[in-house]
Motif scaffolding. Structure first.
Motif, PDB file in Angstrom:
ATOM      1  N   GLU A   1      -6.208   5.826   7.098  1.00 33.02           N
ATOM      2  CA  GLU A   1      -4.924   6.817   7.296  1.00 33.02           C
ATOM      3  C   GLU A   1      -5.408   8.418   7.436  1.00 33.02           C
ATOM      4  O   GLU A   1      -6.647   8.685   7.107  1.00 33.02           O
ATOM      5  CB  GLU A   1      -3.964   6.567   6.146  1.00 33.02           C
ATOM      6  CG  GLU A   1      -4.727   7.288   4.834  1.00 33.02           C
ATOM      7  CD  GLU A   1      -3.917   7.013   3.599  1.00 33.02           C
ATOM      8  OE1 GLU A   1      -4.235   7.573   2.715  1.00 33.02           O
ATOM      9  OE2 GLU A   1      -2.782   6.797   3.827  1.00 33.02           O
TER      10      GLU A   1
ATOM     11  N   VAL B   1      -5.688   3.733  -4.389  1.00 31.51           N
ATOM     12  CA  VAL B   1      -4.662   3.090  -3.765  1.00 31.51           C
ATOM     13  C   VAL B   1      -5.114   1.635  -3.004  1.00 31.51           C
ATOM     14  O   VAL B   1      -4.432   0.545  -3.100  1.00 31.51           O
ATOM     15  CB  VAL B   1      -3.702   3.727  -2.651  1.00 31.51           C
ATOM     16  CG1 VAL B   1      -2.533   3.036  -1.959  1.00 31.51           C
ATOM     17  CG2 VAL B   1      -3.285   4.967  -3.448  1.00 31.51           C
TER      18      VAL B   1
ATOM     19  N   HIS C   1       1.292   4.547  -3.099  1.00 33.71           N
ATOM     20  CA  HIS C   1       1.569   5.709  -2.822  1.00 33.71           C
ATOM     21  C   HIS C   1       2.686   6.267  -3.342  1.00 33.71           C
ATOM     22  O   HIS C   1       2.765   7.427  -4.079  1.00 33.71           O
ATOM     23  CB  HIS C   1       1.532   6.193  -1.412  1.00 33.71           C
ATOM     24  CG  HIS C   1      -0.009   5.908  -0.601  1.00 33.71           C
ATOM     25  ND1 HIS C   1      -0.784   6.879  -1.048  1.00 33.71           N
ATOM     26  CD2 HIS C   1      -0.477   5.460   0.206  1.00 33.71           C
ATOM     27  CE1 HIS C   1      -2.207   6.848  -0.523  1.00 33.71           C
ATOM     28  NE2 HIS C   1      -1.767   5.741   0.325  1.00 33.71           N
TER      29      HIS C   1
ATOM     30  N   HIS D   1      -0.766   5.885   7.923  1.00 33.45           N
ATOM     31  CA  HIS D   1      -1.877   5.057   7.778  1.00 33.45           C
ATOM     32  C   HIS D   1      -1.848   4.342   8.824  1.00 33.45           C
ATOM     33  O   HIS D   1      -1.130   3.818   9.627  1.00 33.45           O
ATOM     34  CB  HIS D   1      -1.401   3.832   6.842  1.00 33.45           C
ATOM     35  CG  HIS D   1      -1.108   4.477   5.463  1.00 33.45           C
ATOM     36  ND1 HIS D   1      -0.123   5.241   5.067  1.00 33.45           N
ATOM     37  CD2 HIS D   1      -1.743   4.207   4.467  1.00 33.45           C
ATOM     38  CE1 HIS D   1      -0.220   5.591   3.946  1.00 33.45           C
ATOM     39  NE2 HIS D   1      -1.383   5.073   3.339  1.00 33.45           N
TER      40      HIS D   1
ATOM     41  N   HIS E   1       0.945  -1.164  -0.035  1.00 31.46           N
ATOM     42  CA  HIS E   1      -0.174   0.010  -0.171  1.00 31.46           C
ATOM     43  C   HIS E   1       0.897   1.294   0.167  1.00 31.46           C
ATOM     44  O   HIS E   1       0.753   2.020  -0.906  1.00 31.46           O
ATOM     45  CB  HIS E   1      -0.849  -0.103   1.252  1.00 31.46           C
ATOM     46  CG  HIS E   1      -1.829   0.941   1.352  1.00 31.46           C
ATOM     47  ND1 HIS E   1      -3.209   1.052   1.352  1.00 31.46           N
ATOM     48  CD2 HIS E   1      -1.726   2.409   1.673  1.00 31.46           C
ATOM     49  CE1 HIS E   1      -3.914   2.172   1.172  1.00 31.46           C
ATOM     50  NE2 HIS E   1      -2.974   2.837   1.608  1.00 31.46           N
TER      51      HIS E   1
ATOM     52  N   GLU F   1      -7.106   7.476  -1.809  1.00 32.24           N
ATOM     53  CA  GLU F   1      -6.902   6.453  -0.672  1.00 32.24           C
ATOM     54  C   GLU F   1      -7.693   5.129  -1.141  1.00 32.24           C
ATOM     55  O   GLU F   1      -7.376   4.162  -1.119  1.00 32.24           O
ATOM     56  CB  GLU F   1      -7.523   6.915   0.749  1.00 32.24           C
ATOM     57  CG  GLU F   1      -7.068   5.827   1.749  1.00 32.24           C
ATOM     58  CD  GLU F   1      -5.549   5.656   1.646  1.00 32.24           C
ATOM     59  OE1 GLU F   1      -5.049   4.528   2.095  1.00 32.24           O
ATOM     60  OE2 GLU F   1      -4.671   6.462   1.377  1.00 32.24           O
TER      61      GLU F   1
END
Ligand code: ZN
Length: 190
Positions: free
Chosen positions: A177, A147, A122, A190, A118, A144
């Motif tokens: 997050e 992702v 990003h 996160h 993850h 978010e």
């Protein structure tokens, strides 16, 4: 065990080895699926660090990881102008351990692989300018979800033991997050 829960205990040597394996799996998966060449990887300025290598301001008790953006790598200022932003992925050992202790079906290798995958998505999106680090809240929520979706897509067929348990626990939770912005640099948690 209770003492450990209340303290910020860094990963031990054995856990660091598992973490290194998770990072290797995540980097390979992303470079393979997102078609990133070795030379492209070299242009992405990031480090993945765990609790023992974090500065006090890089530690949080409320997230598995934070991404901190610096204008240049602290150890390598001369390369700043050539390479642009540097991202430090700050893994929060104590928060990750807390999740493992809370839920016996979770194991470190699949959970760390999930988290690092993850975070790396990003970083790739920041580096490709597909995501703004200091985006407004609504945009960040959408990003978010994107992702999170990409992370699930990359890991859904994973053969790592315990990965399916991790995905079933965290798969329906895209908003894990918060973002913290500071004047000198920026942090994504996160
Ligand atoms: Zn995220």
């Amino acid at each position: 065990m209770r003492r450990e829960l209340e303290q910020r205990v860094p990963f031990n040597d054995e856990e660091i080895l598992v973490l290194a394996e998770a990072i290797g799996i995540a980097e390979e998966l992303i470079s393979d699926r997102l078609k990133i060449s070795t030379s492209q990887w070299k242009r992405y300025r990031y480090d993945i660090r765990s609790l023992k290598d974090l500065l006090p301001e890089e530690i949080t008790d409320h997230a598995f990881a934070q991404i901190r953006r610096y204008a240049f790598p602290p150890h390598d200022k001369t390369l700043a102008s050539r390479h642009g932003d540097y991202f430090k992925i700050c893994l929060q050992d104590h928060v990750i351990r807390k999740a493992l202790l809370r839920d016996p079906q979770l194991a470190l290798l699949p959970l760390a692989t999930y988290i690092v995958t993850h975070e790396l998505i990003h970083v790739v999106r920041f580096a490709r300018f597909l995501q703004r680090f200091d985006a407004p809240e609504k945009e960040r929520d959408m990003e978010e979800s994107r992702v999170h979706g990409q992370t699930l897509a990359l890991l859904q067929d994973s053969k790592i033991p315990g990965m399916q348990a991790v995905l079933s626990v965290f798969g329906s939770c895209p908003f894990m997050e918060t973002f913290i912005t500071q004047p000198a640099d920026n942090t994504l948690s996160h």
